[in-house]
Design an enzyme around this catalytic site. Structure first.
Site, PDB file in Angstrom:
ATOM      1  N   ARG A 137      18.368  22.317  -2.843  1.00  0.00           N
ATOM      2  CA  ARG A 137      17.887  22.259  -1.470  1.00  0.00           C
ATOM      3  C   ARG A 137      17.001  21.027  -1.275  1.00  0.00           C
ATOM      4  O   ARG A 137      16.407  20.526  -2.240  1.00  0.00           O
ATOM      5  CB  ARG A 137      17.086  23.514  -1.127  1.00  0.00           C
ATOM      6  CG  ARG A 137      17.873  24.820  -1.275  1.00  0.00           C
ATOM      7  CD  ARG A 137      16.989  26.020  -1.018  1.00  0.00           C
ATOM      8  NE  ARG A 137      17.717  27.288  -1.136  1.00  0.00           N
ATOM      9  CZ  ARG A 137      17.840  27.985  -2.263  1.00  0.00           C
ATOM     10  NH1 ARG A 137      17.278  27.535  -3.392  1.00  0.00           N
ATOM     11  NH2 ARG A 137      18.514  29.123  -2.277  1.00  0.00           N
TER      12      ARG A 137
ATOM     13  N   LYS B 226      13.360  29.278  -4.330  1.00  0.00           N
ATOM     14  CA  LYS B 226      12.693  30.253  -3.475  1.00  0.00           C
ATOM     15  C   LYS B 226      11.971  31.296  -4.315  1.00  0.00           C
ATOM     16  O   LYS B 226      12.405  31.642  -5.405  1.00  0.00           O
ATOM     17  CB  LYS B 226      13.726  30.935  -2.561  1.00  0.00           C
ATOM     18  CG  LYS B 226      14.304  30.008  -1.494  1.00  0.00           C
ATOM     19  CD  LYS B 226      15.252  30.776  -0.578  1.00  0.00           C
ATOM     20  CE  LYS B 226      15.773  29.890   0.553  1.00  0.00           C
ATOM     21  NZ  LYS B 226      16.700  30.629   1.442  1.00  0.00           N
TER      22      LYS B 226
ATOM     23  N   HIS C 176      21.592  18.677   4.720  1.00  0.00           N
ATOM     24  CA  HIS C 176      21.864  19.940   4.028  1.00  0.00           C
ATOM     25  C   HIS C 176      23.350  20.099   3.716  1.00  0.00           C
ATOM     26  O   HIS C 176      23.726  20.885   2.837  1.00  0.00           O
ATOM     27  CB  HIS C 176      21.383  21.116   4.885  1.00  0.00           C
ATOM     28  CG  HIS C 176      21.416  22.434   4.192  1.00  0.00           C
ATOM     29  ND1 HIS C 176      20.583  22.750   3.138  1.00  0.00           N
ATOM     30  CD2 HIS C 176      22.202  23.529   4.386  1.00  0.00           C
ATOM     31  CE1 HIS C 176      20.843  23.976   2.718  1.00  0.00           C
ATOM     32  NE2 HIS C 176      21.824  24.469   3.459  1.00  0.00           N
TER      33      HIS C 176
ATOM     34  N   ARG D 171      24.616  20.021   0.156  1.00  0.00           N
ATOM     35  CA  ARG D 171      24.601  21.267  -0.627  1.00  0.00           C
ATOM     36  C   ARG D 171      25.902  22.050  -0.428  1.00  0.00           C
ATOM     37  O   ARG D 171      26.498  22.534  -1.384  1.00  0.00           O
ATOM     38  CB  ARG D 171      23.384  22.100  -0.210  1.00  0.00           C
ATOM     39  CG  ARG D 171      23.221  23.425  -0.955  1.00  0.00           C
ATOM     40  CD  ARG D 171      21.845  23.999  -0.612  1.00  0.00           C
ATOM     41  NE  ARG D 171      21.706  25.410  -0.925  1.00  0.00           N
ATOM     42  CZ  ARG D 171      21.339  25.885  -2.110  1.00  0.00           C
ATOM     43  NH1 ARG D 171      21.103  25.042  -3.103  1.00  0.00           N
ATOM     44  NH2 ARG D 171      21.205  27.178  -2.316  1.00  0.00           N
TER      45      ARG D 171
ATOM     46  N   HIS E 145      21.396  31.077  -5.714  1.00  0.00           N
ATOM     47  CA  HIS E 145      21.617  32.229  -4.850  1.00  0.00           C
ATOM     48  C   HIS E 145      21.329  33.518  -5.616  1.00  0.00           C
ATOM     49  O   HIS E 145      21.820  33.702  -6.730  1.00  0.00           O
ATOM     50  CB  HIS E 145      23.078  32.285  -4.365  1.00  0.00           C
ATOM     51  CG  HIS E 145      23.407  31.254  -3.341  1.00  0.00           C
ATOM     52  ND1 HIS E 145      24.702  30.859  -3.062  1.00  0.00           N
ATOM     53  CD2 HIS E 145      22.611  30.531  -2.506  1.00  0.00           C
ATOM     54  CE1 HIS E 145      24.681  29.942  -2.109  1.00  0.00           C
ATOM     55  NE2 HIS E 145      23.432  29.732  -1.760  1.00  0.00           N
TER      56      HIS E 145
ATOM     57  N   TYR F 239      32.061  30.063   0.094  1.00  0.00           N
ATOM     58  CA  TYR F 239      32.716  28.806  -0.254  1.00  0.00           C
ATOM     59  C   TYR F 239      34.138  29.024  -0.751  1.00  0.00           C
ATOM     60  O   TYR F 239      34.953  28.101  -0.722  1.00  0.00           O
ATOM     61  CB  TYR F 239      31.880  28.054  -1.296  1.00  0.00           C
ATOM     62  CG  TYR F 239      30.535  27.658  -0.739  1.00  0.00           C
ATOM     63  CD1 TYR F 239      30.426  26.642   0.209  1.00  0.00           C
ATOM     64  CD2 TYR F 239      29.372  28.331  -1.116  1.00  0.00           C
ATOM     65  CE1 TYR F 239      29.199  26.302   0.755  1.00  0.00           C
ATOM     66  CE2 TYR F 239      28.141  27.994  -0.575  1.00  0.00           C
ATOM     67  CZ  TYR F 239      28.069  26.982   0.357  1.00  0.00           C
ATOM     68  OH  TYR F 239      26.854  26.652   0.909  1.00  0.00           O
TER      69      TYR F 239
END
Length: 295
Positions: A149, A173, A242, A245, A268, A277
């Site tokens: 990110r 995150k 972005h 990514r 993730h 994807y």
């Protein structure tokens, strides 16, 4: 009760009964205004409305007003809330809205750059020899090569790069650290940046940030975004920073990478987030098939 009175009473219920925020209350009351107006147009009111009437209103909002499934996801809780209010205030005994079914969420496939578009952008930046362009090329190549990110890239320290191992320690995150691998080109550009470009930008010897601004401070997301739009102007007509990514993920899967591996690299928590994807890949295959069939 007239329409204005019942909406005012409902608004008070939202304050004390459901404790909603001001903006949410306003949105709910606005929707109920539409709803009651619709009921008047078919000769009904809040006391006589049936489930089929509610269903007709939802259909009207979708087909005549053109609201999306995402908007309907907000409308349905409003209708349920309003009918709870009617039962609580003993305006009616039953709640016909409890039979409403939520619509399926629309799946929006992420935009990706093609490999040739990325090659063109990197080739263009490669023709420039100024300090900032060399830094930018290292940044964009690293984003595409690792799938990290933008916020993760800006938070990188000089010590994040595992020299000689083509690996990068990334803080994701919820402060969850992961290790991502980077390609040969990204590794070469990064090492060149560290040895030759970063020292020219450095103002304070104790600065830990990997990527520096012209002032020698840690680069910000907005600064990276601005540089990307300057570089991409005239070369890319879609996407954002972005999108690197998304491109990384879709290109990895196109070239045979396993879903679990891509999930780990992207950071993730839920593999369902990564599975989109695979749908993107299927869409590309079908597009290629259609083009081939027309020949």
């Amino acid at each position: 009760m007239n329409k204005e009175s019942i909406i005012a009473s409902y608004g008070e219920y939202l304050i004390y009964g459901e404790r909603l925020s001001v903006k949410t209350r306003e949105a709910y009351c606005r929707e109920i205004d539409f709803y009651l107006t619709f009921l008047e147009s078919i000769g009904k009111d809040e006391k006589s409305v049936s489930f089929s009437d509610i269903d007709s209103y939802v259909l009207k909002r979708k087909e005549e007003d053109g609201v999306s499934s995402r908007t309907l996801m907000r409308i349905l809780p409003t209708l349920r809330s309003f009918h709870r209010f009617l039962v609580r205030e003993e305006i009616r005994k039953d709640d016909p809205s409890r039979l409403l079914e939520s619509p399926k969420r629309e799946t929006h496939l992420p935009i990706s750059f093609t490999e040739s578009e990325i090659d063109n952008l990197f080739s263009y930046l490669g023709t420039k020899d100024d300090v900032l362009s060399r830094r930018d090329l290292a940044i964009f190549e690293l984003l595409y090569s690792s799938g990290m990110r933008i916020s993760e890239l800006c938070a990188l320290d000089l010590s994040s790069y595992m020299t000689g191992e083509k690996k990068m320690k990334v803080m994701g995150k919820r402060s969850k650290e992961r290790v991502v691998f980077i390609g040969d080109r990204a590794s070469d550009l990064l090492e060149n940046y560290i040895s030759d470009v970063r020292p020219r930008l450095l103002k304070k010897r104790r600065e830990r940030a990997l990527f520096l601004s012209i002032r020698g401070e840690r680069i910000t997301r907005q600064q990276v975004e601005n540089r990307f739009h300057q570089a991409a102007d005239g070369l890319l007509d879609k996407g954002s920073l972005h999108t690197f990514r998304h491109s990384y993920a879709s290109h990895m899967i196109n070239h045979g990478a396993g879903l679990r591996s891509v999930q780990e690299m992207l950071g993730h928590e839920d593999i369902a987030t990564t599975q989109i994807y695979t749908h993107l890949d299927t869409k590309n295959i079908l597009a290629a098939f259609d083009e081939f069939s027309e020949d």
